[in-house]
Design an enzyme around this catalytic site. Structure first.
Site, PDB file in Angstrom:
ATOM      1  N   ARG A 110       0.825  -1.243  -0.296  1.00 11.44           N
ATOM      2  CA  ARG A 110      -0.003   0.048  -0.003  1.00 11.44           C
ATOM      3  C   ARG A 110       0.908   1.292   0.020  1.00 11.44           C
ATOM      4  O   ARG A 110       1.973   1.397   0.394  1.00 11.44           O
ATOM      5  CB  ARG A 110      -1.053   0.139   1.258  1.00 11.44           C
ATOM      6  N   HIS A 135      -1.121  -2.742  -4.214  1.00  6.16           N
ATOM      7  CA  HIS A 135      -0.417  -3.543  -5.594  1.00  6.16           C
ATOM      8  C   HIS A 135      -0.374  -3.024  -6.894  1.00  6.16           C
ATOM      9  O   HIS A 135      -0.704  -3.708  -7.912  1.00  6.16           O
ATOM     10  CB  HIS A 135      -1.178  -4.982  -5.428  1.00  6.16           C
ATOM     11  N   HIS A 210       3.168 -12.918  -5.114  1.00 10.56           N
ATOM     12  CA  HIS A 210       2.188 -13.040  -4.261  1.00 10.56           C
ATOM     13  C   HIS A 210       1.501 -14.436  -4.274  1.00 10.56           C
ATOM     14  O   HIS A 210       0.302 -14.522  -4.238  1.00 10.56           O
ATOM     15  CB  HIS A 210       0.966 -11.913  -4.731  1.00 10.56           C
ATOM     16  N   ASP A 282      -1.546  -9.572   8.578  1.00 11.34           N
ATOM     17  CA  ASP A 282      -1.499  -8.932   7.169  1.00 11.34           C
ATOM     18  C   ASP A 282      -0.636  -7.882   7.621  1.00 11.34           C
ATOM     19  O   ASP A 282      -1.036  -6.554   7.594  1.00 11.34           O
ATOM     20  CB  ASP A 282      -2.925  -8.295   6.722  1.00 11.34           C
ATOM     21  N   GLU A 348       5.333 -12.412   1.213  1.00  7.31           N
ATOM     22  CA  GLU A 348       5.464 -11.407   0.093  1.00  7.31           C
ATOM     23  C   GLU A 348       7.072 -10.806   0.607  1.00  7.31           C
ATOM     24  O   GLU A 348       6.777  -9.708   1.366  1.00  7.31           O
ATOM     25  CB  GLU A 348       4.538 -10.479  -0.089  1.00  7.31           C
TER      26      GLU A 348
HETATM   27  C1  GLA Z   1      -1.932  -8.208   0.392  1.00  7.36           C
HETATM   28  C2  GLA Z   1      -2.648  -7.329   1.267  1.00  7.36           C
HETATM   29  C3  GLA Z   1      -3.702  -8.116   1.795  1.00  7.36           C
HETATM   30  C4  GLA Z   1      -4.582  -8.315   0.673  1.00  7.36           C
HETATM   31  C5  GLA Z   1      -4.040  -9.248  -0.348  1.00  7.36           C
HETATM   32  C6  GLA Z   1      -4.965  -9.635  -1.424  1.00  7.36           C
HETATM   33  O1  GLA Z   1      -1.222  -9.415   0.970  1.00  7.36           O
HETATM   34  O2  GLA Z   1      -1.738  -6.892   2.191  1.00  7.36           O
HETATM   35  O3  GLA Z   1      -4.560  -7.033   2.685  1.00  7.36           O
HETATM   36  O4  GLA Z   1      -4.930  -7.136  -0.051  1.00  7.36           O
HETATM   37  O5  GLA Z   1      -2.908  -8.776  -0.671  1.00  7.36           O
HETATM   38  O6  GLA Z   1      -6.051 -10.015  -1.268  1.00  7.36           O
END
Ligand code: GLA
Length: 384
Positions: A110, A135, A210, A282, A348
């Site tokens: 982000r 992304h 990803h 996350d 990631e």
């Molecule tokens: C990343 C983001 C998550 C989500 C995934 C895709 O990992 O951090 O919040 O958006 O991608 O669903």
């Protein structure tokens, strides 16, 4: 065609070989197989390339999104299983929003309020995640066609994918020439992903893969019993929109401590504001890289059921560990498998989220004329 063989004439054999080589089933150069992967809604055909090595590993990559479609590795009994989520054809990826196996960029993760300033100039991006950009924006690298080239050698099977992201695409400055190379070294059980890029204007770049892993096999239940290690003693806490606050917080004594192996599900429902914001994990972990080691361990995951172990090393300073919180059973993936809640995890490798707005984070600026280079290695083994 058979007449040529039966008559035994040289001309017949040559004709037969020529027809076989132009049939599109195999490449003349090194024999990497590829096949049609269906069409996008505007009629463009995608290809699926199949990389194999002597250790019985197999990877499938499509030129749509430079996406890793399948990754087959043996379990503790030697049985091959596909350990990543995905779709059976390009239409699935075109319609999908989960970034399965994709190359994400120009900026993975982000950027707050879809804005950043570089060299005194303000840039505005697409808001595709609430107020933020995620992304790469509305049409990221994952939704573009890349040019594929078989670059296999004695060292192993390798596919290089190239894309020119034009100046101004998704609001980012500079013509960015990027290549992603997937390779399966001949003598090891690992997948290597290497990124290189150059730009003609200063820009920002953060690229990642990803893939959604389930070491028990894609679609085979949730990943809550997988044991995870993250080589990171700090993480970047976030606000409710998953933008880092700027703090690098010690994981010690929290549900974020994976410095020793811990089941993903063990603390995922702890009463922790950070877990509430993420609806689970996350977040970006700050890797404890030693300055001298360019390719350092980032993570290890072990599935007690299949015995499969995945070890990830990277040149990147961070890793986003995402526990598949948005998977809800609505996606029907490869071979009709239904992907339920937390049926996979992502690791990631990347620079930290929102780095362009955090001057104290490792920089994501790529200057005109500089060479960008990043490598991540995914090594597989088994344990009893
Ligand atoms: C990343 C983001 C998550 C989500 C995934 C895709 O990992 O951090 O919040 O958006 O991608 O669903």
């Amino acid at each position: 065609m058979m007449t040529g063989f039966r008559s035994g004439t040289y001309a017949g054999l040559v004709l037969c070989m020529t027809l076989w080589m132009s049939s599109g089933k195999a490449e003349a150069k090194s024999g990497m197989q590829h096949k049609n992967f269906g069409k996008t809604h505007d009629g463009q055909s995608a290809e699926l390339y199949i990389l194999t090595n002597k250790n019985g590993m197999q990877a499938e990559v499509t030129n749509y999104g430079a996406t890793l479609v399948a990754l087959r590795v043996p379990d503790r009994d030697g049985k091959l299983g596909d350990v990543i989520l995905g779709y059976d054809n390009v239409a699935g990826y075109e319609g999908g929003t989960a970034y399965f196996g994709a190359t994400v960029g120009r900026y993975a993760n982000r950027i707050a309020h879809a804005k950043f300033t570089l060299d005194g100039k303000a840039y505005t991006l697409a808001k595709n995640d609430g107020e933020n950009t995620l992304h790469g924006g509305a049409t990221g690298f994952n939704k573009r066609f890349w040019t594929a080239e078989d670059v296999s050698s004695d060292a192993g099977a390798a596919l290089q994918l190239t894309y020119l992201s034009k100046d101004g695409e998704e609001g980012y400055p500079g013509n960015l020439n990027i290549t992603v190379t997937y390779s399966l070294p001949a003598d090891r059980k690992e997948l290597r992903i290497e990124y290189r890029a150059t730009t003609d204007k200063d820009t920002v770049i953060n690229v990642s893969n990803h893939a959604y892993y389930n070491l028990a096999g894609q679609g085979n239940g949730d990943i809550l019993k997988h044991e995870l290690t993250l080589y990171a003693s700090r993480f970047t806490p976030v606000d409710q929109t998953l933008i880092p606050t700027g703090e690098l917080r010690e994981v010690k004594g929290t549900a974020f401590d994976f410095t020793k192996p811990a089941a993903i599900g063990a603390r995922i429902d702890h009463d922790d504001q950070q877990l509430k914001y993420g609806k689970g994990y996350d977040h970006n972990w700050v890797l404890d890289h030693k300055a001298k080691d360019p390719l350092a361990p980032a993570a290890e995951a072990y599935d007690p059921q299949s015995g499969r172990v995945l070890e990830i090393s990277t040149t990147e300073p961070g890793v986003q560990f995402y526990s598949g919180n948005f998977l809800d059973g609505s996606i029907h993936g490869k071979e009709g498998k239904v992907y339920g809640h937390r049926f996979a995890f992502c690791l990631e490798t990347q620079h930290f989220p929102d780095s362009p707005n955090h001057p104290d984070f490792p920089t994501t600026v790529l200057k005109a004329g500089q060479h960008f280079h990043s490598v991540s290695v995914y090594r597989f083994s088994t344990r009893k």
